[in-house]
Design an enzyme around this catalytic site. Structure first.
Site, PDB file in Angstrom:
ATOM      1  N   HIS A  51      67.425 -68.023  25.879  1.00  0.00           N
ATOM      2  CA  HIS A  51      66.137 -67.456  26.258  1.00  0.00           C
ATOM      3  C   HIS A  51      66.152 -67.048  27.734  1.00  0.00           C
ATOM      4  CE1 HIS A  51      63.686 -69.349  22.708  1.00  0.00           C
ATOM      5  NE2 HIS A  51      64.720 -68.617  22.316  1.00  0.00           N
ATOM      6  N   GLU A  53      64.491 -68.069  30.348  1.00  0.00           N
ATOM      7  CA  GLU A  53      64.543 -69.157  31.323  1.00  0.00           C
ATOM      8  C   GLU A  53      65.966 -69.706  31.484  1.00  0.00           C
ATOM      9  OE1 GLU A  53      60.655 -69.824  28.946  1.00  0.00           O
ATOM     10  OE2 GLU A  53      62.561 -68.770  28.709  1.00  0.00           O
ATOM     11  N   CYS A  78      59.021 -72.102  25.435  1.00  0.00           N
ATOM     12  CA  CYS A  78      58.949 -72.741  24.121  1.00  0.00           C
ATOM     13  C   CYS A  78      59.130 -74.245  24.251  1.00  0.00           C
ATOM     14  CB  CYS A  78      59.987 -72.144  23.179  1.00  0.00           C
ATOM     15  SG  CYS A  78      61.699 -72.381  23.709  1.00  0.00           S
ATOM     16  N   LEU A 210      66.736 -41.397   8.791  1.00  0.00           N
ATOM     17  CA  LEU A 210      65.839 -42.393   9.394  1.00  0.00           C
ATOM     18  C   LEU A 210      66.584 -43.390  10.279  1.00  0.00           C
ATOM     19  CD1 LEU A 210      63.423 -43.145   6.396  1.00  0.00           C
ATOM     20  CD2 LEU A 210      63.208 -41.409   8.193  1.00  0.00           C
ATOM     21  N   GLY A 291      54.606 -37.892   5.762  1.00  0.00           N
ATOM     22  CA  GLY A 291      53.809 -36.671   5.727  1.00  0.00           C
ATOM     23  C   GLY A 291      52.320 -36.979   5.809  1.00  0.00           C
TER      24      GLY A 291
END
Length: 347
Positions: A51, A53, A78, A210, A291
């Site tokens: 994380h 930290e 956390c 996509l 669409g």
């Protein structure tokens, strides 16, 4: 407080480096300050990895300074064991005497428990610095945990006279309305969101991939509506190159390694059913590039958080009308010859 804002703003800058790669975790940045100088900084890069930290503490060369330093973090540290140990424990173990937090974590596993744990350890905690900016940073994460749904972005491009496509096309590929810079920006957006959604007709007409071809980053999960299983089996969205969720009125006789097939009742509220399914599949954000019919499915159900609309400078004179948003307030940007309008839904 101004000095706190300076360092929390730096935390936000750092956290943005993780946009698109931290799912299902939030974006978090952290800096460690001693004698008005930053001696360490870091951000959360990917789920399962250290994380913010931890990265900040590890970057400090002289660890003895931690006992006299202040650690700034854009989101509450956390307090629970997940894929990594609790950050609160790290702060306590290193005897960092002061913690400044941008905003409280809405995740039920944290939700103030991290702050409580730090205070019980005798650490001085300040909360709520640039809170609005920190909440905006994690609008996807907050929407998912507080509203129990993904953050929904509508996106389309329309001609100068308000059409999104011509009535007839000679080839199965998009008709470009915007310039190359706007199209590159769209691919950048695709790397930032967890999923991308289109309807049946878009797949049939354009055969889209996509994916993110014009920007480096992760490809989004592809989500497709196909009520009557009309999508051709050789379509790009069924090529197993990316995880794909297909919504149909009945389960198709089709097995795909990267495919998830969901059945919904197309006679009921389609948008609500899709949103609930995406939440169940732990998808925190989706950009809808369908669409007019697909876009209006979510507009009419008022299930959208943001709309990003490109307006090109070329008229079509006729074609398929662009969706209509009943909103007067928007942000406006120029991208070369194109205009980009951004609407937010505060309902």
């Amino acid at each position: 407080m101004k000095i706190h804002e300076k360092y929390i703003r730096r935390c936000i800058e750092l956290a943005k480096n993780g946009l698109g790669t931290t799912y299902p975790n939030p974006l978090v940045g952290s800096v460690i300050v001693y004698d008005n100088k930053i001696i360490g900084e870091g951000w959360h890069k990917k789920s399962g990895e250290p994380h913010a930290e931890v990265n900040a503490v590890n970057s400090v060369k002289d660890k003895s300074l931690l006992k006299k330093a202040t650690i700034y973090v854009s989101l509450e540290p956390c307090s629970h064991f997940g894929k990594t140990p609790p950050c609160c424990d790290l702060i306590i173990q290193n005897k960092i005497p002061s913690v400044v937090i941008g905003t409280v974590d809405p995740n039920i596993k944290v939700a103030g428990n991290g702050i409580k744990k730090l205070m019980e350890a005798g650490i001085h905690v300040t909360v709520g610095i640039l809170e609005a900016e920190c909440n905006e940073l994690n609008k996807r994460f907050f929407t998912f945990h507080e509203k129990k749904k993904p953050y929904i972005i509508l996106k389309w491009a329309e001609s100068h006279d308000g059409f999104i496509a011509p009535i007839e096309k000679s080839e199965k590929k998009p008709v470009w309305i915007t310039n190359v810079y706007s199209r590159q920006l769209v691919h950048k957006w695709r790397t930032e969101e967890q999923a991308i959604l289109v309807g049946t007709q878009t797949v049939i007409d354009d055969n889209p991939k996509l994916n993110a071809r014009d920007w480096f980053g992760n490809n989004p999960i592809r989500v497709v509506l196909d009520q009557n299983n009309r999508i051709p089996k050789d379509s790009h969205i069924l090529d197993n190159q990316a995880k794909t969720i297909l919504f149909s009125g009945f389960k198709p006789n089709l097995e795909k390694e990267n495919g998830i097939f969901e059945t919904i009742d197309f006679k009921k509220n389609i948008a609500e059913q899709i949103v609930q399914s995406l939440y169940t599949n732990h998808i925190q954000s989706v950009i809808i590039e369908g669409g007019r019919q697909t876009l209006h499915t979510f507009i009419d159900a008022n299930l959208w958080d943001e709309a990003r609309i490109f307006v090109g400078n070329t008229p079509f004179k006729n074609g398929i009308k662009a969706p209509i948003l009943d909103r007067k307030q928007f942000e406006k940007y120029c991208i070369g010859t194109d205009e980009l309008l951004i609407f937010r839904n505060h309902d």
